[in-house]
Design a protein around this motif. Sequence first.
Motif, PDB file in Angstrom:
ATOM      1  N   LYS A 153      30.537  -9.249  20.286  1.00 38.25           N
ATOM      2  CA  LYS A 153      30.335 -10.562  20.615  1.00 38.25           C
ATOM      3  C   LYS A 153      29.212  -9.782  20.588  1.00 38.25           C
ATOM      4  O   LYS A 153      27.784 -11.643  20.111  1.00 38.25           O
ATOM      5  N   ASP A 154      27.632  -9.268  20.864  1.00 40.05           N
ATOM      6  CA  ASP A 154      25.899  -9.360  21.179  1.00 40.05           C
ATOM      7  C   ASP A 154      26.254  -9.156  19.850  1.00 40.05           C
ATOM      8  O   ASP A 154      25.122  -9.736  19.239  1.00 40.05           O
ATOM      9  N   ARG A 170      18.109  -2.917  28.927  1.00 35.07           N
ATOM     10  CA  ARG A 170      19.224  -3.734  28.936  1.00 35.07           C
ATOM     11  C   ARG A 170      20.386  -2.999  29.451  1.00 35.07           C
ATOM     12  O   ARG A 170      21.106  -2.831  30.143  1.00 35.07           O
ATOM     13  N   TYR A 171      21.655  -2.174  28.308  1.00 34.44           N
ATOM     14  CA  TYR A 171      21.899  -2.031  28.006  1.00 34.44           C
ATOM     15  C   TYR A 171      22.646  -0.712  29.543  1.00 34.44           C
ATOM     16  O   TYR A 171      23.340  -0.396  30.257  1.00 34.44           O
ATOM     17  N   ILE A 207      26.438 -12.842  17.250  1.00 35.00           N
ATOM     18  CA  ILE A 207      24.743 -13.283  18.367  1.00 35.00           C
ATOM     19  C   ILE A 207      23.650 -12.884  17.718  1.00 35.00           C
ATOM     20  O   ILE A 207      23.230 -13.885  16.603  1.00 35.00           O
ATOM     21  N   LEU A 208      23.696 -12.031  17.503  1.00 38.90           N
ATOM     22  CA  LEU A 208      22.533 -11.356  16.711  1.00 38.90           C
ATOM     23  C   LEU A 208      22.727 -11.608  15.462  1.00 38.90           C
ATOM     24  O   LEU A 208      21.486 -12.326  14.947  1.00 38.90           O
ATOM     25  N   LEU A 217      14.212  -2.958  21.526  1.00 37.26           N
ATOM     26  CA  LEU A 217      13.501  -2.436  22.970  1.00 37.26           C
ATOM     27  C   LEU A 217      14.122  -2.866  23.699  1.00 37.26           C
ATOM     28  O   LEU A 217      14.857  -2.061  24.725  1.00 37.26           O
ATOM     29  N   ILE A 218      14.154  -4.238  24.030  1.00 39.23           N
ATOM     30  CA  ILE A 218      14.542  -5.037  25.264  1.00 39.23           C
ATOM     31  C   ILE A 218      16.291  -4.563  25.924  1.00 39.23           C
ATOM     32  O   ILE A 218      17.100  -4.028  27.135  1.00 39.23           O
ATOM     33  N   LEU A 219      17.046  -5.359  25.041  1.00 39.33           N
ATOM     34  CA  LEU A 219      18.607  -4.840  24.772  1.00 39.33           C
ATOM     35  C   LEU A 219      19.370  -3.444  24.931  1.00 39.33           C
ATOM     36  O   LEU A 219      19.692  -3.330  25.800  1.00 39.33           O
ATOM     37  N   LYS A 269      22.817  -1.270  32.997  1.00 37.51           N
ATOM     38  CA  LYS A 269      23.718  -2.307  33.243  1.00 37.51           C
ATOM     39  C   LYS A 269      24.625  -2.058  33.764  1.00 37.51           C
ATOM     40  O   LYS A 269      26.033  -2.013  34.568  1.00 37.51           O
ATOM     41  N   LYS A 270      24.786  -0.997  32.580  1.00 40.02           N
ATOM     42  CA  LYS A 270      26.236  -0.431  32.786  1.00 40.02           C
ATOM     43  C   LYS A 270      26.042   0.791  32.659  1.00 40.02           C
ATOM     44  O   LYS A 270      25.569   1.765  32.626  1.00 40.02           O
ATOM     45  N   LYS A 284      30.334  -4.870  23.320  1.00 39.20           N
ATOM     46  CA  LYS A 284      29.457  -5.904  23.093  1.00 39.20           C
ATOM     47  C   LYS A 284      29.399  -6.153  21.472  1.00 39.20           C
ATOM     48  O   LYS A 284      28.463  -6.395  21.300  1.00 39.20           O
ATOM     49  N   MET A 325      11.773  -7.408  18.736  1.00 41.46           N
ATOM     50  CA  MET A 325      11.666  -6.566  20.517  1.00 41.46           C
ATOM     51  C   MET A 325      12.853  -6.548  21.178  1.00 41.46           C
ATOM     52  O   MET A 325      12.613  -5.802  22.488  1.00 41.46           O
ATOM     53  N   TYR A 326      13.842  -6.912  20.808  1.00 44.60           N
ATOM     54  CA  TYR A 326      14.967  -7.462  21.046  1.00 44.60           C
ATOM     55  C   TYR A 326      15.595  -5.619  21.064  1.00 44.60           C
ATOM     56  O   TYR A 326      16.194  -5.366  21.769  1.00 44.60           O
ATOM     57  N   ALA A 354      19.563 -11.057  13.138  1.00 49.48           N
ATOM     58  CA  ALA A 354      19.341  -9.996  12.991  1.00 49.48           C
ATOM     59  C   ALA A 354      19.922  -9.292  11.786  1.00 49.48           C
ATOM     60  O   ALA A 354      20.841  -9.145  11.892  1.00 49.48           O
TER      61      ALA A 354
END
Lengths: 239, 450
Positions: B334-335, B9-10, B338-339, B4-6, B13-14, B332, B1-2, B344
């Motif tokens: 860092k993302d 959002r990128y 994290i993923l 689709l979400i990420l 937001k950017k 990104k 799902m992330y 991931a």
Amino acid sequence: MVNNEPNNQSTNEVILDAGGLFKSYPIGATRLEVLKGVDFAVKAGEFVAVVGASGSGKSTLLHILGGLDRPDKGRVRFRGVDLASLSGRKLNYFRNKTVGFVFQFYHLLDELNVLENIVLPVMAGIGVLGWLSCRRQAKKQGNELLESLGLAHRSRHKPFQLSGGERQRVAIARALINQPSLILADEPTGNLDSATGSGILDGLERLNSSGQTIVMVSHDEQVAARAGRIVRLADGRLV
Amino acid sequence: MYKLILPFRYLVKKRITLLAVLAVALCVFVVIVVMTVLSGLTSGIKDKYHSFIGDCVVGSKSLVGFVYYEEFLDRLESAEFVQAASPVIKSPVLVNVKMSADRMYTNRMGQLMGIDPIRHSRVTGFGKWLKHHRQNVSKVFTSPDEPNLPGCVSVHAALGWLADANADDTVPKITFDITSLPLTGKGALARAGMGLINTRSFYVTDIAPVGLWRFDRDTIYVSFEEAQALCGMNLGPKRINVIHIKFKPDVDLQIGRDKVTELWDDFVKTTANREYGDLLTQVKVKSWKSYQSDVISALDTERMMMLFIFSLIGFIAVFIVFVVVYMIVSHKSKDIGILKSIGASSVNVAAVFLGFGFLVGVFGAGIGALGGWQFLVHINSIETWLFEHFKFRLWDQSVYPIGSIPNQIEAKLFSGIIVFGITACLIGALVPSIQAARRRPIETLQVSQL
């Protein structure tokens, strides 16, 4: 495949066993030897602190134990399974289900709100359809974790709206969402004031007392003293 | 799902993503507008050629023409795939434009076409082009003003020979003296020793602009019999130059042409040994496209060139998206760590950034397509407004054979450009996404990298 078994109170079962770990990094034309034959074992339910000076290789050791990095030499076994033998897919599964990372700088995704950050490992472990079928359960679980960490009112906030301590608690909740066998905490209080750091350590202690196995690295002896066992890393070896 | 979400959002937001979306939108807008207008122009021109020629022609380039055409017309008209056929006399002529009995205005070279107006209207658009005899095509070559003269049909451009000709559809009261050089079936001058030329006066009865300068500049239609006599093609076995053919609606152009070729070859086998039969061997069967292949292939080449040029615009979109996604990946990193630390896979990390590129494509292409569509819908009113206020006209209607700027949006072209825009974005995002997927989590999570 590494099993994701329920957490136990401290037993004699060694769940994590690392032996003869070597790791070096290239620095210009030479190589910096960081780990020079580390042997390390963790029993289920233990709270172990690895202490050492800055640059002693604590974080490197933690990354290797959590399957984020590979040693140049040596082996890491989780419940008898050598991580080096795992395929990429199984290693992803290991990182998703079996271990939970807590980082010094929290490492939350800025674009997601608190609850979304917490349930992120659940999303990463399943596909879109799987998420649609279990999202209510995951969000319920995430909210319960937030409540237990005193952040229920922050679930819709973005990370930048939180204090350092709150962010670290969110990171702990994220590490716990998939009920991992092992929590790996890299300087979890390193970026916090002492009072806030103490609150985080209280939380880790509570988790450990409920049976959660934790390996924490810190350069701070006082922080390490909150763990059940302390090992010291110096000159690339555990002493 | 992330996954689709990420990306979403990128995108939201950017602010730098706005640049990529605008760049893609602009590219899609330009390509849709230019390709639609160009496509409309070329297909309009092709339609006019098709309308002027019919589906197929059987003809000879020789001025002598060919014989026994009536027998072949019988065969053609009894064939099940042929709807209609029209025999035509074609010949270059000298035209003297006469304003009155004693006033010769000018003289020019012209292209004479001798036709049976009814038959020719069944094959071509002749009947539709007429300004005053659309409902009465059979009477097009007769005039109540000059009952003693045969009529002829001219076109706007030919009337343009007259400096004071009206620009509207009014037929001027003028006479054309048309002079031809008649030839025998052997190719010799038909009136050697008796005055070498044939001249006949025609009263202009109507105008019939095709909309193609190539034809409109000099074509003059007269009746079939008058043209045949003027060109000496009624001497000996009667001759013509071309047969224009229209196929039945369900007949494929190439298949129809092949069938006509078969009929013609068969006809030549049985007829070639008769008197003047050798003229038949010079006759070719061509589809309307190959008959005007110099123009049609030039139009197709022009279209291909435009497609090539606009594919270069696609490269610009690819490059812009590449730069933007590369910057997003750098910001990104860092993302990514994290993923990967939460399990991931590299493929899923790549999917996040490819998804971002896809969204840039969808939004960019969507905005560009919407803008392009709206611009095309209003393009003629915009041009009118520009002309009214600034005397600026994008298309000079005396040069381009168009009444209005073509703005008929082809669904295939429209959807193709949108898909092209999205694909370009995916291609642009591909390399940075692969780079993101290859990044090791510990590199991105190190304190020194933050």
